[in-house]
Design an enzyme around this catalytic site. Structure first.
Site, PDB file in Angstrom:
ATOM      1  N   ARG A   1      30.962  39.760  77.858  1.00  0.00           N
ATOM      2  CA  ARG A   1      32.079  38.826  77.791  1.00  0.00           C
ATOM      3  C   ARG A   1      31.585  37.428  78.154  1.00  0.00           C
ATOM      4  O   ARG A   1      31.005  37.229  79.220  1.00  0.00           O
ATOM      5  CB  ARG A   1      33.173  39.259  78.765  1.00  0.00           C
ATOM      6  CG  ARG A   1      34.392  38.357  78.763  1.00  0.00           C
ATOM      7  CD  ARG A   1      35.487  38.960  79.622  1.00  0.00           C
ATOM      8  NE  ARG A   1      36.711  38.182  79.537  1.00  0.00           N
ATOM      9  CZ  ARG A   1      37.892  38.589  80.001  1.00  0.00           C
ATOM     10  NH1 ARG A   1      37.972  39.769  80.600  1.00  0.00           N
ATOM     11  NH2 ARG A   1      38.963  37.838  79.881  1.00  0.00           N
TER      12      ARG A   1
ATOM     13  N   ASP B   1      32.644  33.311  78.712  1.00  0.00           N
ATOM     14  CA  ASP B   1      33.803  32.498  79.060  1.00  0.00           C
ATOM     15  C   ASP B   1      34.065  31.414  78.024  1.00  0.00           C
ATOM     16  O   ASP B   1      33.248  31.168  77.127  1.00  0.00           O
ATOM     17  CB  ASP B   1      33.582  31.841  80.421  1.00  0.00           C
ATOM     18  CG  ASP B   1      33.541  32.847  81.563  1.00  0.00           C
ATOM     19  OD1 ASP B   1      34.132  33.932  81.413  1.00  0.00           O
ATOM     20  OD2 ASP B   1      32.917  32.544  82.593  1.00  0.00           O
TER      21      ASP B   1
ATOM     22  N   ARG C   1      26.250  30.538  85.868  1.00  0.00           N
ATOM     23  CA  ARG C   1      26.667  29.149  86.055  1.00  0.00           C
ATOM     24  C   ARG C   1      26.655  28.756  87.533  1.00  0.00           C
ATOM     25  O   ARG C   1      26.370  27.608  87.878  1.00  0.00           O
ATOM     26  CB  ARG C   1      28.044  28.942  85.439  1.00  0.00           C
ATOM     27  CG  ARG C   1      28.022  29.015  83.903  1.00  0.00           C
ATOM     28  CD  ARG C   1      29.414  29.166  83.327  1.00  0.00           C
ATOM     29  NE  ARG C   1      30.253  28.046  83.693  1.00  0.00           N
ATOM     30  CZ  ARG C   1      31.587  28.075  83.591  1.00  0.00           C
ATOM     31  NH1 ARG C   1      32.202  29.177  83.143  1.00  0.00           N
ATOM     32  NH2 ARG C   1      32.299  27.024  83.937  1.00  0.00           N
TER      33      ARG C   1
END
Length: 275
Positions: free
Chosen positions: A75, A77, A222
């Protein structure tokens, strides 16, 4: 003589000439998918905006004439890109894998493309069968801001302490609890991940941060990038970051690098699919 019957029985067909229906068998396929994540709210279907999964399912439904469920290896973002996402789907078709790839690309929008399609075993699961994933984060660090790179890199002015960033990157390697560098986790989800490789490399005006692991937590890459940048700017020390990593308090490192610099580069499998 008696009259012949109005509907005489039909003569049996000779052996070998019987007509039978031959419906296409359901097959499982996997595809390597690239996309520019700028205009997506994420990779998986959500009620609040456009997603990569939605576009893939729409194209597959048009191709095969029936709804098709597409599953993804990972997945990503909103705003995150991919060069090597893996998608899997099942369809009843006589088309070969290469022809399916060409047809899907003709139906997909310009910011999504299928790079390769392979037939895979019926039980192939792109997420659970994955063994390694690699992300690359790009930082633009030249003398001047490049408008052409704004969608795919985080621009940072000034000098960064690259040796310090490289040294800290190595500290993230290994099997660890990454709670401190993750967003909110679902109940029961393990925060332990194995990072096989973590490094910082310069290429011209760009810094590339490559992280390869068995799997990733939400925002994990991140947040690690943001930690490297803080050390590179001397806003934090390596000891402070490592202490947070070891303490493993959920979400204790709250800085998050912008999504636009992140790209899912590749997913590896031991069996079933070779990108």
């Amino acid at each position: 003589m008696p009259n012949p019957p109005k509907n005489p029985p039909k003569a049996a067909r000779p052996p070998g000439r019987r007509r039978t229906t031959d419906p296409a068998a359901a097959k499982r396929f996997a595809a390597t998918v690239s996309y520019d994540g700028t205009d997506f709210v994420g990779s998986q279907v959500q009620p609040n905006g456009r997603t990569v999964q939605e576009e893939l399912e729409r194209a597959a439904a048009r191709l095969f004439g029936a709804p098709v469920r597409v599953e993804l290896a990972g997945r990503t973002d909103s705003g995150v890109h991919a060069r090597g996402q893996v998608a899997a789907f099942t369809a009843a078709t006589r088309l070969e894998a290469a022809a399916i790839g060409r047809a899907l690309n003709a139906l997909l929008p310009e910011d999504v493309a299928v790079r390769a399609v392979r037939e895979v075993p019926p039980g192939f699961d792109p997420r659970r069968w994955a063994r390694r994933r690699r992300y690359r984060y790009t930082i633009a660090n030249g003398e001047a801001r490049d408008p052409l790179a704004r969608r795919y890199a985080w621009y940072l002015e000034g000098t960064l302490d690259e040796p310090a960033m490289q040294h800290l990157a190595a500290a993230f390697a290994g099997r660890r609890n990454f709670s401190a560098f993750a967003g909110k986790l679902e109940p029961g989800r393990s925060p332990v991940r194995t990072v096989f490789e973590s490094g910082v490399h310069r290429s011209g005006d760009e810094l590339h941060i490559d992280i390869e692991a068995d799997a990733f937590l939400p925002q994990m890459v991140r947040r690690i990038v943001a930690a490297l940048v803080r050390v590179g700017r001397h806003a934090a020390t390596e000891e402070e970051i490592v202490r947070l990593l070891e303490q493993a308090r959920p979400g204790s490192f709250s800085y998050v690098a912008p999504a636009r610099g992140l790209c899912l580069e590749r997913v590896w499998y031991d069996e079933g699919y070779q990108p």
